[in-house]
Design a protein around this motif. Structure first.
Motif, PDB file in Angstrom:
ATOM      1  N   GLU A 157       0.805  -1.220   0.000  1.00  0.00           N
ATOM      2  CA  GLU A 157       0.000   0.000   0.000  1.00  0.00           C
ATOM      3  C   GLU A 157       0.842   1.275   0.000  1.00  0.00           C
ATOM      4  O   GLU A 157       0.311   2.369  -0.161  1.00  0.00           O
ATOM      5  N   SER A 158       2.140   1.157   0.217  1.00  0.00           N
ATOM      6  CA  SER A 158       3.012   2.340   0.220  1.00  0.00           C
ATOM      7  C   SER A 158       4.359   1.971  -0.399  1.00  0.00           C
ATOM      8  O   SER A 158       4.703   0.788  -0.498  1.00  0.00           O
ATOM      9  N   THR A 167       2.177   6.953   0.015  1.00  0.00           N
ATOM     10  CA  THR A 167       1.117   6.148  -0.592  1.00  0.00           C
ATOM     11  C   THR A 167       1.509   5.749  -2.009  1.00  0.00           C
ATOM     12  O   THR A 167       1.980   6.577  -2.784  1.00  0.00           O
ATOM     13  N   GLY A 173      -2.860   3.392  -2.793  1.00  0.00           N
ATOM     14  CA  GLY A 173      -2.858   2.892  -1.426  1.00  0.00           C
ATOM     15  C   GLY A 173      -3.738   1.692  -1.170  1.00  0.00           C
ATOM     16  O   GLY A 173      -3.887   1.264  -0.028  1.00  0.00           O
TER      17      GLY A 173
END
Length: 235
Positions: A157-158, A167, A173
């Motif tokens: 997600e990052s 992000t 994200g």
């Protein structure tokens, strides 16, 4: 791929084939992994970890299927009640308006507002078909197992921008790439047209998928913490 999925697969090496995995001595023993899994809170997240990454494809544990069923039925009931209440409120307001010879502007506007609320509640109410509900639960589990993670962030997600975690710009994200409507329709046994024309099925599917992903990710983070793995380390 997030570390917890790779590590949990070691509890059943035949469950998942991780291409490119190194062949050196394992960083954690099976006793370490079983102990960490035992520290994860009971509930949906832990059940998903065990079903998806230990048991692997083709397994649909009764306990997990029942947990997912109870979640859906609770939300299904809530939405149906909201639909009934909205329609009853509209019926009462319309009856009151019909009774009055000279209804006020506010009374007319109230009926208009309640019509909009009733239409919205109807759209949010999910349909019911026993076979489709069962297939949706299985399909959601299969989609999570499918490891269709974002290639940029590998499902984390990052990404790292120097020393800063930001992000992921590729998946915004989410950490994954959603399956197509056609693929999901195949998985639950409905035509793509049926899915598209009955958006409530899409809503139900995405509602359940979102909550399962969230629970699985949270349980995975608990598992990693139990092993002393830093969640903010670079991929």
């Amino acid at each position: 791929m997030p570390d917890y999925r790779r590590l949990l697969a070691k509890l059943n090496p035949r469950a998942v084939n991780f291409l490119g995995a190194g062949g050196g001595a394992p960083e954690h023993t099976t006793d370490d992994l079983n102990g960490a899994l035992g520290m994860v809170s009971d509930g949906l997240g832990r059940q998903l970890l065990e079903a998806c990454w230990v048991l692997g494809p083709g397994h649909y544990p009764t306990l997990l299927m029942d947990t997912m069923k109870d979640m859906v039925h609770k939300e299904w009931t809530s939405r149906r009640i909201a639909d009934e209440v909205a329609r009853l409120s509209l019926h009462i307001a319309e009856e009151d308006l019909a009774f009055r010879r000279n209804p006020t502007h506010d009374q007319k506007m109230q009926v208009t507002r309640l019509k909009l609320e009733a239409e919205g509640a109807k759209l949010r109410a999910w349909p019911y078909n026993p076979e489709v509900h069962v297939q949706i639960r299985r399909a959601v589990l299969d989609e999570i197992r499918g490891q269709n993670h974002c290639e940029t962030c590998q499902g984390r997600e990052s990404v790292w921008d120097g020393d800063l975690s930001v992000t992921c710009p590729e998946c915004n994200g989410r950490g994954f790439v959603a399956l197509s409507g056609r693929k999901r329709a195949e998985m639950i046994g409905l035509s793509e047209g049926a899915i598209r024309n009955t958006h409530q099925w899409v809503d139900l599917y995405e509602w359940l998928l979102g909550r399962c992903r969230q629970a699985e990710r949270y349980a995975g983070e608990q598992f990693e913490r139990s092993l002393g793995i830093g969640l903010d380390k670079a991929a």
